[in-house]
Design a protein around this motif. Sequence first.
Motif, PDB file in Angstrom:
ATOM      1  N   LYS A 255       0.843  -1.204   0.000  1.00 31.23           N
ATOM      2  CA  LYS A 255       0.000   0.000   0.000  1.00 31.23           C
ATOM      3  C   LYS A 255       0.872   1.245   0.000  1.00 31.23           C
ATOM      4  O   LYS A 255       1.685   1.456   0.891  1.00 31.23           O
TER       5      LYS A 255
ATOM      6  N   PRO B 178       1.074   5.519  -0.487  1.00 31.78           N
ATOM      7  CA  PRO B 178       0.231   6.720  -0.434  1.00 31.78           C
ATOM      8  C   PRO B 178      -0.067   7.192  -1.849  1.00 31.78           C
ATOM      9  O   PRO B 178       0.744   6.971  -2.749  1.00 31.78           O
ATOM     10  N   PRO B 179      -1.215   7.795  -2.084  1.00 32.33           N
ATOM     11  CA  PRO B 179      -1.589   8.194  -3.446  1.00 32.33           C
ATOM     12  C   PRO B 179      -0.520   9.047  -4.109  1.00 32.33           C
ATOM     13  O   PRO B 179      -0.083   8.754  -5.187  1.00 32.33           O
TER      14      PRO B 179
ATOM     15  N   LYS C 131      -3.277  16.418  -3.697  1.00 29.31           N
ATOM     16  CA  LYS C 131      -3.840  15.170  -3.161  1.00 29.31           C
ATOM     17  C   LYS C 131      -5.172  14.898  -3.856  1.00 29.31           C
ATOM     18  O   LYS C 131      -5.843  15.838  -4.289  1.00 29.31           O
ATOM     19  N   TYR C 132      -5.537  13.611  -3.904  1.00 27.86           N
ATOM     20  CA  TYR C 132      -6.798  13.262  -4.559  1.00 27.86           C
ATOM     21  C   TYR C 132      -7.967  13.998  -3.901  1.00 27.86           C
ATOM     22  O   TYR C 132      -8.922  14.385  -4.551  1.00 27.86           O
TER      23      TYR C 132
ATOM     24  N   LYS D   3      -9.859   9.086  -8.114  1.00 26.63           N
ATOM     25  CA  LYS D   3      -8.981   7.936  -8.416  1.00 26.63           C
ATOM     26  C   LYS D   3      -9.419   7.249  -9.707  1.00 26.63           C
ATOM     27  O   LYS D   3      -8.587   6.864 -10.540  1.00 26.63           O
TER      28      LYS D   3
ATOM     29  N   LEU E 243     -11.146   0.873  -6.807  1.00 25.97           N
ATOM     30  CA  LEU E 243     -10.372   2.116  -6.686  1.00 25.97           C
ATOM     31  C   LEU E 243     -11.199   3.181  -5.967  1.00 25.97           C
ATOM     32  O   LEU E 243     -10.712   3.886  -5.094  1.00 25.97           O
TER      33      LEU E 243
ATOM     34  N   GLY F 122     -11.447   2.708  -2.334  1.00 30.73           N
ATOM     35  CA  GLY F 122     -10.171   2.763  -1.618  1.00 30.73           C
ATOM     36  C   GLY F 122      -9.617   1.385  -1.264  1.00 30.73           C
ATOM     37  O   GLY F 122      -8.706   1.270  -0.438  1.00 30.73           O
TER      38      GLY F 122
ATOM     39  N   GLU G  35      -5.165   0.439  -4.907  1.00 27.82           N
ATOM     40  CA  GLU G  35      -4.432   1.643  -5.285  1.00 27.82           C
ATOM     41  C   GLU G  35      -3.974   1.555  -6.733  1.00 27.82           C
ATOM     42  O   GLU G  35      -3.696   0.454  -7.237  1.00 27.82           O
ATOM     43  N   ILE G  36      -3.871   2.733  -7.383  1.00 30.27           N
ATOM     44  CA  ILE G  36      -3.474   2.783  -8.800  1.00 30.27           C
ATOM     45  C   ILE G  36      -2.097   2.150  -8.999  1.00 30.27           C
ATOM     46  O   ILE G  36      -1.836   1.469  -9.996  1.00 30.27           O
ATOM     47  N   ASN G  37      -1.222   2.325  -8.021  1.00 30.00           N
ATOM     48  CA  ASN G  37       0.154   1.807  -8.111  1.00 30.00           C
ATOM     49  C   ASN G  37       0.205   0.290  -8.309  1.00 30.00           C
ATOM     50  O   ASN G  37       1.184  -0.246  -8.829  1.00 30.00           O
TER      51      ASN G  37
ATOM     52  N   GLN H 251       0.729   2.478 -13.724  1.00 32.55           N
ATOM     53  CA  GLN H 251       1.734   2.921 -12.743  1.00 32.55           C
ATOM     54  C   GLN H 251       3.002   3.367 -13.465  1.00 32.55           C
ATOM     55  O   GLN H 251       3.595   4.395 -13.146  1.00 32.55           O
TER      56      GLN H 251
END
Lengths: 196, 260
Positions: A2, A4-5, A159-160, A175, B30, B33, B36-38, B44
Amino acid sequence: MKLPPLKPSYPDLESISDNTLMLKVKDGDLDKLGLLFERYKKPLYGFFYGLNKNGEISEDLVQNVFYRILKYRYLFRGEGDFRTWMFHIARNVNHDHYRKNKMQGKDSLENWQDRLSTHENRSTEMQQDEAMQLLNMAMARLPMDVREVLLLSKFQELKYKEIGTLLGCSEGAVKVKVFRALRDLKEVYLHLEKNS
Amino acid sequence: MKKERIDALVYKYNGGIASPQELAEIESLLEDGLLEINALQDVQALDAQLGSGTRPSPTSRLDKNFYAMLRKESRRKQSFSWKLFFAWPEVAPKLAFGSATLILGLAIGFYFRPVTKDRDQIQLLSQQVNDLKEIIMLTLLEKESATDRLKAVSLSQEMKQASQHVTSALLKTLNEDDNVNVRLAALDALRQYAFDSQVRAELVRSISRQDSPLVQVALAELMTALQEKSSVKELERILHNERTPSDVKNKIKKSIDVLT
């Protein structure tokens, strides 16, 4: 894994400082706007340049943003983030500019693409290699709203949640918008790569 | 959604074999939450590539234009403008402050206003004090001691408003008191009530009842001062009285001359 965005480039302390400066401008200390200008002229220029690929117009639009900040300074309450407020103005400035040019029959897609190709051919700043050039061209072919999401999230490192405030939607919706924008970009990129 | 399902979706997406339905599922993840896009390799990579480009910079023309605008705005701000003074954003806080101060002032004024109930109570108390003075005065007038009776007369002079009881008691004192000083004091006290026609008539009637030359002279002077012509007959009666001293007669004669 995970992650961070996006890593915020401006820590909270600096955001408070922005608000303090803007509140001083609001109270009549106009010179403080110079500090905010120095802080944000480049990010704003990058945002506009990413949208129109025209240095001169981008500079005019940055100037217009600060003019509006000055004109509507009494509307800033210091409750929200200055950067979000500023980009909100920037988006309005951009929309007004394109609406005006559309009415005047200028800036058609063809003109825009011509300018892009000539500009990009002579630019050494934005094109370090062929891949990057292709990517920029792909970006240029994306619709304005799609490009805008990518510029805000990637280049401005907002930030988003902040982008959500700007676009009037939820963080999750941002997103999805970014995901779709990246997919669209990939598609255009691959198409250009195939034809080059 | 189970982690296995999410992993499977990501695996399929990264492998380029995700169906449109699975893409919709990914978007939903997405949005919620949960993903994640990554985690999505192709986007990515693109995302990373976008960030690696050189950022464009504005020229000095922007600085020049901006600072010229700022200087112009600063100069404009320094010069006073009525239009700006009355501009709503400028005037709104002033108006709000003014209104708030006015409301606060009214509230304070209302809170500290003289309460009618208190005023009535003060008036009642003042009346009671007056009544008490009246009772004391009337009581003192009945005393044998001339000093007490003099005190009573002087007490009547302290009263702001005397009742008919007081004036009657003073007239009675003027006519019947044994002590000349007390009678003179009573006459002096009655002087302030001479505007009352009834009191004036009683004073006229009192002239013939007086046997003290001092009181007679004082009454004659008062009648002259009041220009009371109806008192002439009574004064003449004293004038023709053999027992009246000659000095008094002269004084009364002068008074009659003035009045006629």
